[in-house]
Structures are given as C-alpha cells and as structure tokens.
Design a protein around this motif. Structure first.
Motif, PDB file in Angstrom:
ATOM      1  N   LEU A  15       0.844  -1.205   0.000  1.00 27.44           N
ATOM      2  CA  LEU A  15       0.000   0.000   0.000  1.00 27.44           C
ATOM      3  C   LEU A  15       0.882   1.258   0.000  1.00 27.44           C
ATOM      4  O   LEU A  15       0.586   2.248  -0.675  1.00 27.44           O
ATOM      5  CB  LEU A  15      -0.922  -0.036   1.218  1.00 27.44           C
ATOM      6  CG  LEU A  15      -2.092   0.947   1.262  1.00 27.44           C
ATOM      7  CD1 LEU A  15      -2.935   0.858   0.004  1.00 27.44           C
ATOM      8  CD2 LEU A  15      -2.961   0.686   2.496  1.00 27.44           C
ATOM      9  N   ALA A  16       2.005   1.193   0.758  1.00 26.47           N
ATOM     10  CA  ALA A  16       2.933   2.327   0.785  1.00 26.47           C
ATOM     11  C   ALA A  16       3.487   2.583  -0.612  1.00 26.47           C
ATOM     12  O   ALA A  16       3.566   3.733  -1.068  1.00 26.47           O
ATOM     13  CB  ALA A  16       4.074   2.046   1.761  1.00 26.47           C
ATOM     14  N   ALA A  17       3.840   1.504  -1.321  1.00 30.22           N
ATOM     15  CA  ALA A  17       4.405   1.658  -2.663  1.00 30.22           C
ATOM     16  C   ALA A  17       3.368   2.243  -3.616  1.00 30.22           C
ATOM     17  O   ALA A  17       3.656   3.190  -4.371  1.00 30.22           O
ATOM     18  CB  ALA A  17       4.886   0.306  -3.180  1.00 30.22           C
ATOM     19  N   ALA A  18       2.148   1.716  -3.568  1.00 29.56           N
ATOM     20  CA  ALA A  18       1.112   2.220  -4.465  1.00 29.56           C
ATOM     21  C   ALA A  18       0.781   3.673  -4.137  1.00 29.56           C
ATOM     22  O   ALA A  18       0.617   4.516  -5.031  1.00 29.56           O
ATOM     23  CB  ALA A  18      -0.135   1.343  -4.356  1.00 29.56           C
ATOM     24  N   SER A  19       0.719   3.974  -2.840  1.00 24.94           N
ATOM     25  CA  SER A  19       0.408   5.340  -2.417  1.00 24.94           C
ATOM     26  C   SER A  19       1.521   6.293  -2.860  1.00 24.94           C
ATOM     27  O   SER A  19       1.264   7.417  -3.302  1.00 24.94           O
ATOM     28  CB  SER A  19       0.246   5.344  -0.896  1.00 24.94           C
ATOM     29  OG  SER A  19      -0.159   6.584  -0.435  1.00 24.94           O
ATOM     30  N   GLY A  20       2.768   5.841  -2.767  1.00 25.98           N
ATOM     31  CA  GLY A  20       3.892   6.660  -3.211  1.00 25.98           C
ATOM     32  C   GLY A  20       3.860   6.882  -4.719  1.00 25.98           C
ATOM     33  O   GLY A  20       4.186   7.966  -5.208  1.00 25.98           O
ATOM     34  N   LEU A  21       3.463   5.855  -5.453  1.00 26.44           N
ATOM     35  CA  LEU A  21       3.361   6.027  -6.911  1.00 26.44           C
ATOM     36  C   LEU A  21       2.214   6.975  -7.258  1.00 26.44           C
ATOM     37  O   LEU A  21       2.262   7.703  -8.255  1.00 26.44           O
ATOM     38  CB  LEU A  21       3.169   4.673  -7.600  1.00 26.44           C
ATOM     39  CG  LEU A  21       4.432   3.823  -7.670  1.00 26.44           C
ATOM     40  CD1 LEU A  21       4.117   2.429  -8.205  1.00 26.44           C
ATOM     41  CD2 LEU A  21       5.506   4.483  -8.553  1.00 26.44           C
ATOM     42  N   ASN A  22       1.190   6.963  -6.419  1.00 21.48           N
ATOM     43  CA  ASN A  22       0.091   7.920  -6.575  1.00 21.48           C
ATOM     44  C   ASN A  22       0.634   9.355  -6.446  1.00 21.48           C
ATOM     45  O   ASN A  22       0.322  10.250  -7.257  1.00 21.48           O
ATOM     46  CB  ASN A  22      -0.961   7.596  -5.507  1.00 21.48           C
ATOM     47  CG  ASN A  22      -2.135   8.566  -5.449  1.00 21.48           C
ATOM     48  OD1 ASN A  22      -2.872   8.585  -4.480  1.00 21.48           O
ATOM     49  ND2 ASN A  22      -2.322   9.358  -6.463  1.00 21.48           N
ATOM     50  N   ALA A  23       1.475   9.552  -5.434  1.00 21.22           N
ATOM     51  CA  ALA A  23       2.078  10.878  -5.248  1.00 21.22           C
ATOM     52  C   ALA A  23       2.970  11.227  -6.442  1.00 21.22           C
ATOM     53  O   ALA A  23       2.938  12.347  -6.970  1.00 21.22           O
ATOM     54  CB  ALA A  23       2.891  10.896  -3.950  1.00 21.22           C
ATOM     55  N   LEU A  24       3.739  10.253  -6.872  1.00 22.84           N
ATOM     56  CA  LEU A  24       4.629  10.475  -8.015  1.00 22.84           C
ATOM     57  C   LEU A  24       3.812  10.864  -9.264  1.00 22.84           C
ATOM     58  O   LEU A  24       4.226  11.697 -10.071  1.00 22.84           O
ATOM     59  CB  LEU A  24       5.432   9.207  -8.246  1.00 22.84           C
ATOM     60  CG  LEU A  24       6.645   9.319  -9.136  1.00 22.84           C
ATOM     61  CD1 LEU A  24       7.795   8.497  -8.553  1.00 22.84           C
ATOM     62  CD2 LEU A  24       6.364   8.819 -10.529  1.00 22.84           C
ATOM     63  N   ALA A  25       2.615  10.272  -9.360  1.00 27.39           N
ATOM     64  CA  ALA A  25       1.742  10.579 -10.503  1.00 27.39           C
ATOM     65  C   ALA A  25       1.319  12.048 -10.508  1.00 27.39           C
ATOM     66  O   ALA A  25       1.182  12.658 -11.572  1.00 27.39           O
ATOM     67  CB  ALA A  25       0.500   9.681 -10.469  1.00 27.39           C
ATOM     68  N   HIS A  26       1.124  12.630  -9.311  1.00 24.56           N
ATOM     69  CA  HIS A  26       0.767  14.064  -9.264  1.00 24.56           C
ATOM     70  C   HIS A  26       1.852  14.881  -9.954  1.00 24.56           C
ATOM     71  O   HIS A  26       1.575  15.831 -10.685  1.00 24.56           O
ATOM     72  CB  HIS A  26       0.672  14.561  -7.822  1.00 24.56           C
ATOM     73  CG  HIS A  26      -0.485  14.000  -7.059  1.00 24.56           C
ATOM     74  ND1 HIS A  26      -1.710  13.793  -7.610  1.00 24.56           N
ATOM     75  CD2 HIS A  26      -0.600  13.632  -5.765  1.00 24.56           C
ATOM     76  CE1 HIS A  26      -2.528  13.312  -6.702  1.00 24.56           C
ATOM     77  NE2 HIS A  26      -1.873  13.185  -5.568  1.00 24.56           N
ATOM     78  N   ALA A  27       3.109  14.518  -9.662  1.00 24.03           N
ATOM     79  CA  ALA A  27       4.224  15.305 -10.193  1.00 24.03           C
ATOM     80  C   ALA A  27       4.369  15.112 -11.700  1.00 24.03           C
ATOM     81  O   ALA A  27       4.560  16.072 -12.445  1.00 24.03           O
ATOM     82  CB  ALA A  27       5.507  14.910  -9.479  1.00 24.03           C
ATOM     83  N   VAL A  28       4.281  13.863 -12.166  1.00 26.39           N
ATOM     84  CA  VAL A  28       4.449  13.610 -13.601  1.00 26.39           C
ATOM     85  C   VAL A  28       3.294  14.267 -14.377  1.00 26.39           C
ATOM     86  O   VAL A  28       3.504  14.953 -15.375  1.00 26.39           O
ATOM     87  CB  VAL A  28       4.510  12.094 -13.880  1.00 26.39           C
ATOM     88  CG1 VAL A  28       4.528  11.822 -15.379  1.00 26.39           C
ATOM     89  CG2 VAL A  28       5.744  11.484 -13.211  1.00 26.39           C
ATOM     90  N   ASP A  29       2.082  14.076 -13.863  1.00 30.11           N
ATOM     91  CA  ASP A  29       0.908  14.609 -14.558  1.00 30.11           C
ATOM     92  C   ASP A  29       0.904  16.142 -14.568  1.00 30.11           C
ATOM     93  O   ASP A  29       0.317  16.764 -15.460  1.00 30.11           O
ATOM     94  CB  ASP A  29      -0.356  14.089 -13.849  1.00 30.11           C
ATOM     95  CG  ASP A  29      -1.569  14.008 -14.760  1.00 30.11           C
ATOM     96  OD1 ASP A  29      -1.383  13.788 -15.979  1.00 30.11           O
ATOM     97  OD2 ASP A  29      -2.701  14.155 -14.269  1.00 30.11           O
ATOM     98  N   ALA A  30       1.562  16.746 -13.584  1.00 26.07           N
ATOM     99  CA  ALA A  30       1.626  18.213 -13.525  1.00 26.07           C
ATOM    100  C   ALA A  30       2.352  18.775 -14.740  1.00 26.07           C
ATOM    101  O   ALA A  30       2.087  19.899 -15.169  1.00 26.07           O
ATOM    102  CB  ALA A  30       2.353  18.646 -12.257  1.00 26.07           C
ATOM    103  N   LEU A  31       3.256  17.990 -15.304  1.00 21.60           N
ATOM    104  CA  LEU A  31       4.113  18.518 -16.376  1.00 21.60           C
ATOM    105  C   LEU A  31       3.327  18.892 -17.631  1.00 21.60           C
ATOM    106  O   LEU A  31       3.825  19.623 -18.481  1.00 21.60           O
ATOM    107  CB  LEU A  31       5.230  17.513 -16.694  1.00 21.60           C
ATOM    108  CG  LEU A  31       6.233  17.332 -15.547  1.00 21.60           C
ATOM    109  CD1 LEU A  31       7.143  16.136 -15.796  1.00 21.60           C
ATOM    110  CD2 LEU A  31       7.071  18.605 -15.347  1.00 21.60           C
ATOM    111  N   TRP A  32       2.092  18.369 -17.772  1.00 18.88           N
ATOM    112  CA  TRP A  32       1.240  18.785 -18.905  1.00 18.88           C
ATOM    113  C   TRP A  32      -0.136  19.234 -18.430  1.00 18.88           C
ATOM    114  O   TRP A  32      -1.102  19.195 -19.176  1.00 18.88           O
ATOM    115  CB  TRP A  32       1.116  17.655 -19.933  1.00 18.88           C
ATOM    116  CG  TRP A  32       0.967  16.297 -19.303  1.00 18.88           C
ATOM    117  CD1 TRP A  32      -0.075  15.853 -18.555  1.00 18.88           C
ATOM    118  CD2 TRP A  32       1.910  15.239 -19.360  1.00 18.88           C
ATOM    119  NE1 TRP A  32       0.152  14.574 -18.146  1.00 18.88           N
ATOM    120  CE2 TRP A  32       1.371  14.166 -18.626  1.00 18.88           C
ATOM    121  CE3 TRP A  32       3.168  15.080 -19.961  1.00 18.88           C
ATOM    122  CZ2 TRP A  32       2.038  12.956 -18.472  1.00 18.88           C
ATOM    123  CZ3 TRP A  32       3.819  13.873 -19.797  1.00 18.88           C
ATOM    124  CH2 TRP A  32       3.260  12.831 -19.066  1.00 18.88           C
ATOM    125  N   ALA A  33      -0.217  19.612 -17.168  1.00 13.45           N
ATOM    126  CA  ALA A  33      -1.506  20.037 -16.600  1.00 13.45           C
ATOM    127  C   ALA A  33      -1.804  21.480 -17.010  1.00 13.45           C
ATOM    128  O   ALA A  33      -0.909  22.211 -17.447  1.00 13.45           O
ATOM    129  CB  ALA A  33      -1.462  19.879 -15.091  1.00 13.45           C
TER     130      ALA A  33
END
Ligand code: NAD
Length: 381
Positions: A177-195
């Motif tokens: 769950l920690a890994a998935a939750s961390g990847l969720n956070a990482l997704a915020h950053a990657v997705d921001a690059l074209w937000a």
C-alpha cells in the motif's frame, strides 16, 4: 521552454502551515489545534485508522470543561473511498450535532477528503494529519462521488489550515500500500508537467518530487523494517507533500482524469489505479512532450522516462493490470467497460494535453492498462 522564449506565468502560493515533526505529532497536536482557535474538535478517522488516531489524540481531553485545551467532542469514522455524498452528509450532521469548531482528520486521502467535504459547507478549519502519501492535505481540491461519478472542485475553504506530518504514522502501512500510495504521489508530479496551469516553478518541483519519491520508496520497499526505514518514510512523506504542492498549482492532467473516471465508475482502489495507469499515460504523452519526458527520465536516473517508470514500478512490486484490481465489494473492471470508460476519458481530457485524446486513443490506453501490457509496446510486462 527554450532560451529564446519569453517567460511569463501566473502562480498562486497557498496559505497553509506545514509542520514536519518526525515521531512528534502527538506532542505537537494540542498546540497546533490551539493555533486554529476553536477548542471543540471533531475527529475524522476511518475505522482502519482508529488506532493511529487514538495514539495521536491520547493526550487530548474528551470532556468539555476538562481543562482549557482542545477537546474531542465527537468521532466520525464512517469514511468510505472517494467520499460518497451520503457519507459527506452524515459527517456534516455529526459536526453540527457536536458543535465542532475544528476538524481533525487522521488518515489517508479518503479521510482528509471527508473532512474537506465538511469544511466545504461549514467553513470549519481542518487540521490534517496524513497517514498515507495521497497528498490531499496540501490542496484546495475536494471530491464527492454520486451515482458512479466523481465530481471535483476547488475551494480555498477546504484547504487544511495546518498539516502535521509525522512519517512514523505511516509505518503501519503495508509495504504494498505504501508503494502504491507513493506512486500515486509520483503521478501528481508527472501529470503536472502537462496540466493546465503548469508553470516553471512546478516543473522544477515536479522533477525533485519524482527524485525524492523514487529514492525514498526504493529504500523503504528494499528494507521496510531496517534501520534506514524511518528516514526512507520521511523522504516519501516529504515527496508526497511536494507532489501535492505541484498538483495544487498545476491542476489535473490527463492521468488524473483517467483515474477519476475509473475510480468513480468502478470504485477501484485509488492508489493502485494510479500505479497501473501512470506508465501508460506517460507512454502516450511522452512523444509529444519531450521536455517533460526528459525531466522525468533525469529524475529517475534513466535514459528513457517510460523505461525508468516501468523499472521503478517493478522494483516496488506495484500492480500492473487494472483487471487484477478489485473494488471493496470484490467487483472488477470488465473488458466491456473499456469503451464507455474511454468515451468519458476523451470527454474529460484537458485541452492542455500535449496530444489530442480521441475516444479510440483513450480506449487503446485503457485496454493496455487493463490487460497489463508493457507501456513501451513490447507485449506483456
Ligand atoms: P485511502 O484514504 O482510502 O486509504 C487506503 C486504506 O489505507 C484505507 O483502508 C485506510 O484506512 C488505510 N490506511 C490509511 N493510513 C494507514 C496507515 N498509516 N496504516 C495502515 N492503514 C492505513 O486511500 P489514499 O490513497 O490515502 O487516498 C485516496 C483518496 O484521496 C482518493 O479518494 C483520492 O481521490 C483522494 N485524493 C484527493 C486529493 C485532493 O487533492 N483532493 C489528492 C490526492 C488524493
């Protein structure tokens, strides 16, 4: 951004007190509540988070008049993923019945989201103590689900006035769950690059977010009980905070639109959904967003952004196929859901996306994520 383009942007910095207190949230809590003014505290914590919340609030009084300090006047624990409207209404009723003056949320994004839903209609201040890496605590975004659709909005009143971060409270998160939750956070950053509202400050923060999270998550998953784990959790939680700051500023990109459609329609576990979908959105957008891809690759220490993300997900043991995920009642996403979901994704795709998203594109992307195909187009992962 190239050297010969002019540099102009609008940026809003949010007013929020942020306290990083490793191992010290319980001892800092009463003072932080006092800073917010009210003394009657409604604790919002899901039943799975009750033990953490009890530990945290053990020193607070539970009876009005028991002293001048903050008093827990009620507990709302009927938290559900994606904040169903009925849950939000029940939480608002509890706040009114108990005469709450402050909302204290202790838990993951669903719990923070429930407190935000109360703040949205009551204006009560929220003190958020996050116990996952979801990041909701640092954004003014609320979300409510009704009839299988998730609605989101932005309102400064839901932004927690204070966030108290203590990575020790994430130690009970199962490592998956920690890994998935961390990847969720990482997704915020990657997705921001074209937000839609991405600015140059966000792009710098996004790169640092990806770097810090990849480092922290790899260290945590490699040795979750080892002597380096507390420091690894600190990195992960710091990365989660950074990711939320970036997300709040830049807004939702294509990745979040896909995950909101899937979350609303199938009640899939939020963090796992993000972990599965992100490499596919990155693979779809990267050819049209070379600067974003370069930044992600650099942060992951890989020559190719998608390959770097696939390698990270593999190291973290993250799920790779939507069809393997189950909602709380055991339901799965079916192949027949792909076309209707794709139509919703195409409709929701932000105009800022570096590539247009036709329903056929969305279906291809969803099919690959559903089946767990390698996002680089090499068949099974
Ligand atoms: P979650 O809050 O549903 O938590 C997942 C599970 O982990 C729950 O069962 C919870 O009780 C349990 N849990 C939480 N902390 C724990 C701990 N320390 N130890 C053991 N178990 C623990 O999931 P999430 O991924 O934290 O949050 C997802 C939700 O947050 C979604 O609804 C998403 O839309 C929302 N979100 C909103 C924003 C925003 O800006 N509004 C940002 C990110 C996420």
């Amino acid at each position: 951004m190239t050297h010969d383009t002019r540099l102009g942007f609008d940026r809003e910095t949010l007013a929020q007190r942020v306290v990083f207190a490793p191992g010290a949230a319980a001892s800092r809590l009463a003072d932080e509540l006092r800073r917010l003014g009210g003394t009657r505290v409604l604790l919002v914590a899901g039943s799975a988070e009750a033990e953490l919340a009890d530990r945290l609030t053990a020193d607070l009084a539970t009876r009005p008049g028991a002293g001048a300090g903050p008093v827990v006047v009620g507990v709302f624990d009927a938290v559900r993923p994606h904040v169903p409207v009925a849950v939000a209404e029940a939480a608002r009723a509890t706040a009114a019945e108990t005469g709450a003056e402050v909302l204290l949320s202790v838990g993951g994004g669903s719990t923070t989201g429930t407190a935000k839903a109360v703040a949205l209609t009551t204006g009560l201040p929220v003190l958020a103590v996050p116990t996952t890496y979801a990041g909701s605590e640092a954004t003014p975004v609320w979300g409510l689900t009704e009839h299988g659709r998730k609605r989101t909005g932005v309102d400064p009143v839901v932004l927690p006035r204070t966030v108290l971060y203590d990575a020790d409270l994430t130690a009970t998160l199962p490592v998956g769950l920690a890994a998935a939750s961390g990847l969720n956070a990482l997704a915020h950053a990657v997705d921001a690059l074209w937000a839609p509202r991405v600015d140059p400050v966000d792009t710098v923060l996004a790169g640092e977010t990806v770097r810090v999270l990849a480092e922290g998550l790899r260290a945590l998953v490699a040795d979750p009980d080892g002597p380096g784990a507390p420091a690894a959790r600190d990195r992960c939680l710091y990365g989660a905070h950074l990711s939320a700051v970036v997300f709040a500023s830049a807004g939702s990109g294509l990745h979040h639109k896909v995950c909101h459609v899937l979350g609303g329609a199938h009640d899939l576990p939020h963090a796992d959904t993000h972990a599965v979908v992100l490499p596919h959105v990155l693979a779809f957008n990267a050819p049209a967003a070379p600067e974003a891809a370069r930044r992600v690759a650099e942060a992951l220490g890989d020559r190719d952004a998608v390959a770097g993300l696939v390698a990270l997900a593999r190291d973290l043991g993250a799920p790779t196929a939507l069809r393997d995920l189950r909602g709380p009642d055991g339901t799965r996403m079916r192949e027949a859901d792909l076309a209707p979901d794709a139509a919703l994704v195409a409709e929701a795709a932000p105009p800022s996306n570096p590539r247009p998203v036709a329903p056929a594109d969305a279906e291809q992307l969803l099919r690959a994520a559903w089946a767990g195909t390698d996002p680089r187009g090499d068949g099974e992962r």
